[in-house]
Motif scaffolding. Structure first.
Motif, PDB file in Angstrom:
ATOM      1  N   GLU A 163       0.760  -1.191   0.125  1.00 14.24           N
ATOM      2  CA  GLU A 163      -0.084   0.049   0.066  1.00 14.24           C
ATOM      3  C   GLU A 163       0.906   1.108   0.015  1.00 14.24           C
ATOM      4  O   GLU A 163       0.733   2.302  -0.926  1.00 14.24           O
ATOM      5  N   TRP A 164       1.873   1.395   1.030  1.00 13.48           N
ATOM      6  CA  TRP A 164       2.875   2.458   0.869  1.00 13.48           C
ATOM      7  C   TRP A 164       3.465   2.752  -0.375  1.00 13.48           C
ATOM      8  O   TRP A 164       3.662   3.636  -0.851  1.00 13.48           O
ATOM      9  N   VAL A 212       7.746  13.950  -6.580  1.00  7.61           N
ATOM     10  CA  VAL A 212       7.425  14.161  -5.117  1.00  7.61           C
ATOM     11  C   VAL A 212       6.004  13.174  -5.092  1.00  7.61           C
ATOM     12  O   VAL A 212       5.348  12.852  -6.011  1.00  7.61           O
ATOM     13  N   VAL A 213       5.707  12.728  -3.747  1.00  7.75           N
ATOM     14  CA  VAL A 213       4.567  11.982  -3.395  1.00  7.75           C
ATOM     15  C   VAL A 213       3.548  12.927  -2.948  1.00  7.75           C
ATOM     16  O   VAL A 213       3.687  13.980  -2.323  1.00  7.75           O
ATOM     17  N   CYS A 214       2.226  12.801  -2.979  1.00  6.56           N
ATOM     18  CA  CYS A 214       1.056  13.503  -2.642  1.00  6.56           C
ATOM     19  C   CYS A 214       1.070  14.937  -2.986  1.00  6.56           C
ATOM     20  O   CYS A 214       0.841  15.737  -2.211  1.00  6.56           O
ATOM     21  N   ASN A 215       1.720  15.004  -4.480  1.00  8.78           N
ATOM     22  CA  ASN A 215       1.727  16.297  -5.016  1.00  8.78           C
ATOM     23  C   ASN A 215       2.476  17.301  -4.217  1.00  8.78           C
ATOM     24  O   ASN A 215       2.156  18.482  -4.298  1.00  8.78           O
ATOM     25  N   GLY A 216       3.354  16.798  -3.503  1.00 12.11           N
ATOM     26  CA  GLY A 216       4.436  17.660  -2.776  1.00 12.11           C
ATOM     27  C   GLY A 216       3.604  18.596  -1.623  1.00 12.11           C
ATOM     28  O   GLY A 216       4.201  19.156  -0.951  1.00 12.11           O
ATOM     29  N   ASN A 217       2.491  17.920  -1.170  1.00 11.07           N
ATOM     30  CA  ASN A 217       1.620  18.641  -0.168  1.00 11.07           C
ATOM     31  C   ASN A 217       1.171  17.635   1.091  1.00 11.07           C
ATOM     32  O   ASN A 217       0.518  17.757   1.705  1.00 11.07           O
ATOM     33  N   GLY A 218       1.949  16.694   1.174  1.00 10.87           N
ATOM     34  CA  GLY A 218       1.578  15.618   2.241  1.00 10.87           C
ATOM     35  C   GLY A 218       2.806  14.567   2.114  1.00 10.87           C
ATOM     36  O   GLY A 218       3.761  14.536   1.275  1.00 10.87           O
ATOM     37  N   ASP A 220      -0.633   2.972   5.145  1.00  8.46           N
ATOM     38  CA  ASP A 220      -1.903   2.083   4.536  1.00  8.46           C
ATOM     39  C   ASP A 220      -2.248   2.600   3.238  1.00  8.46           C
ATOM     40  O   ASP A 220      -3.166   2.382   2.525  1.00  8.46           O
ATOM     41  N   GLY A 221      -1.058   3.528   2.800  1.00  8.36           N
ATOM     42  CA  GLY A 221      -1.038   3.779   1.189  1.00  8.36           C
ATOM     43  C   GLY A 221      -1.788   4.999   0.951  1.00  8.36           C
ATOM     44  O   GLY A 221      -2.212   5.488  -0.136  1.00  8.36           O
ATOM     45  N   THR A 222      -2.272   5.706   2.076  1.00  7.30           N
ATOM     46  CA  THR A 222      -3.217   7.141   1.922  1.00  7.30           C
ATOM     47  C   THR A 222      -2.189   8.187   2.064  1.00  7.30           C
ATOM     48  O   THR A 222      -1.156   8.163   2.818  1.00  7.30           O
ATOM     49  N   CYS A 223      -2.560   9.435   1.618  1.00  7.05           N
ATOM     50  CA  CYS A 223      -1.788  10.597   1.928  1.00  7.05           C
ATOM     51  C   CYS A 223      -2.145  11.296   3.105  1.00  7.05           C
ATOM     52  O   CYS A 223      -3.317  11.475   3.208  1.00  7.05           O
ATOM     53  N   LYS A 224      -1.284  11.665   3.912  1.00  9.40           N
ATOM     54  CA  LYS A 224      -1.523  12.661   5.000  1.00  9.40           C
ATOM     55  C   LYS A 224      -1.193  14.006   4.488  1.00  9.40           C
ATOM     56  O   LYS A 224       0.081  14.481   4.290  1.00  9.40           O
ATOM     57  N   CYS A 225      -2.290  14.744   4.524  1.00  5.59           N
ATOM     58  CA  CYS A 225      -2.022  16.167   3.884  1.00  5.59           C
ATOM     59  C   CYS A 225      -1.531  17.250   4.729  1.00  5.59           C
ATOM     60  O   CYS A 225      -2.022  17.237   5.985  1.00  5.59           O
ATOM     61  N   THR A 226      -0.830  18.171   4.131  1.00  3.16           N
ATOM     62  CA  THR A 226      -0.476  19.294   5.155  1.00  3.16           C
ATOM     63  C   THR A 226      -1.686  20.108   5.081  1.00  3.16           C
ATOM     64  O   THR A 226      -2.708  20.044   4.412  1.00  3.16           O
ATOM     65  N   ALA A 227      -1.688  21.311   5.982  1.00  5.72           N
ATOM     66  CA  ALA A 227      -2.598  22.200   6.168  1.00  5.72           C
ATOM     67  C   ALA A 227      -3.299  22.730   4.915  1.00  5.72           C
ATOM     68  O   ALA A 227      -2.698  22.897   4.046  1.00  5.72           O
ATOM     69  N   LYS A 250      -6.397  18.800   0.530  1.00  6.56           N
ATOM     70  CA  LYS A 250      -7.336  17.617   0.979  1.00  6.56           C
ATOM     71  C   LYS A 250      -7.025  16.231   0.199  1.00  6.56           C
ATOM     72  O   LYS A 250      -6.590  16.290  -0.699  1.00  6.56           O
ATOM     73  N   PRO A 251      -7.322  15.065   1.179  1.00  3.97           N
ATOM     74  CA  PRO A 251      -7.126  13.732   0.573  1.00  3.97           C
ATOM     75  C   PRO A 251      -7.931  13.483  -0.714  1.00  3.97           C
ATOM     76  O   PRO A 251      -8.882  14.343  -0.731  1.00  3.97           O
ATOM     77  N   PRO A 252      -7.927  12.649  -1.443  1.00  6.64           N
ATOM     78  CA  PRO A 252      -6.821  11.612  -1.166  1.00  6.64           C
ATOM     79  C   PRO A 252      -5.584  11.792  -1.977  1.00  6.64           C
ATOM     80  O   PRO A 252      -4.542  10.995  -1.398  1.00  6.64           O
ATOM     81  N   PHE A 253      -5.452  12.840  -2.620  1.00  7.22           N
ATOM     82  CA  PHE A 253      -4.017  13.066  -3.213  1.00  7.22           C
ATOM     83  C   PHE A 253      -3.177  14.603  -2.900  1.00  7.22           C
ATOM     84  O   PHE A 253      -2.336  14.807  -3.643  1.00  7.22           O
ATOM     85  N   CYS A 254      -4.031  15.332  -2.143  1.00  8.57           N
ATOM     86  CA  CYS A 254      -3.274  16.432  -1.446  1.00  8.57           C
ATOM     87  C   CYS A 254      -3.394  17.381  -2.705  1.00  8.57           C
ATOM     88  O   CYS A 254      -2.453  17.933  -2.786  1.00  8.57           O
ATOM     89  N   GLU A 255      -4.103  17.511  -3.634  1.00  8.75           N
ATOM     90  CA  GLU A 255      -4.252  18.107  -4.714  1.00  8.75           C
ATOM     91  C   GLU A 255      -4.586  19.584  -4.773  1.00  8.75           C
ATOM     92  O   GLU A 255      -4.060  20.212  -5.369  1.00  8.75           O
ATOM     93  N   PHE A 256      -5.774  19.930  -3.906  1.00 10.25           N
ATOM     94  CA  PHE A 256      -6.393  21.205  -3.922  1.00 10.25           C
ATOM     95  C   PHE A 256      -6.289  21.629  -2.801  1.00 10.25           C
ATOM     96  O   PHE A 256      -6.472  21.215  -1.727  1.00 10.25           O
ATOM     97  N   ASP A 257      -6.048  23.176  -2.892  1.00 10.15           N
ATOM     98  CA  ASP A 257      -5.820  23.862  -1.825  1.00 10.15           C
ATOM     99  C   ASP A 257      -7.403  24.146  -1.304  1.00 10.15           C
ATOM    100  O   ASP A 257      -8.032  24.858  -2.020  1.00 10.15           O
TER     101      ASP A 257
END
Length: 151
Positions: free
Chosen positions: A46-47, A62-68, A73-80, A83-90
């Motif tokens: 998953e990772w 970069v992983v998670c579009n550079g924002n996480g 478990d294969g999911t992105c933990k996004c910075t502030a 939003k998940p799932p890929f930390c794409e949008f502010d």
């Protein structure tokens, strides 16, 4: 031993290989691997799946579009504000309904101002046509009269 790496190809289909092997580690990121520093066992599938969804930001992968970062478990933990799932949008701290209300209000303001401008323009044309002068001359006369009253 098993390891995980990223292989890239250039524009001519040739392998771009900067090192003999790369291993991605969940907490530290990519590791230049040789016999002395392989990690066994490798991270979960998953990772590795999350870390394989790479995007280029400023020329770097970069992983998670550079924002996480990727979790086990294969999911992105996004910075502030991303939003998940890929930390794409502010998210900018607004939800969808707030954005929709702001957009509707903006359209309303534009329609009201546009309608008012059309109404005033039509009235100026009608009055200027009645007196046989151009609308610009009428605007000048109205402006002078208004300035005379307020001054």
């Amino acid at each position: 031993r098993e390891f995980y790496g990223l292989i890239e190809f250039d524009d001519h289909g040739q392998i771009e290989l900067g090192a003999s092997a790369m291993q991605n580690l969940p907490k530290t990121g990519a590791l230049l691997a040789n016999e002395d520093n392989f990690v066994f066992p490798t991270p979960s599938w998953e990772w590795r799946s999350c870390s394989r969804n790479l995007t280029r930001v400023n020329g770097e992968h970069v992983v998670c579009n550079g924002n996480g970062k990727c979790l086990g478990d294969g999911t992105c933990k996004c910075t502030a504000h991303f939003k998940p799932p890929f930390c794409e949008f502010d998210s900018d701290g607004r939800d969808l309904w707030q954005t929709l209300v702001i957009a509707i209000f903006g359209v309303f303001v534009v329609v009201v101002i546009g309608g008012l401008a059309i109404y005033v323009g039509t009235k100026l044309y009608q009055v200027s046509h009645r007196f046989g002068i151009s609308p610009l001359v009428l605007v000048k006369l109205i402006g002078r009269r208004w300035l005379a009253r307020s001054g």
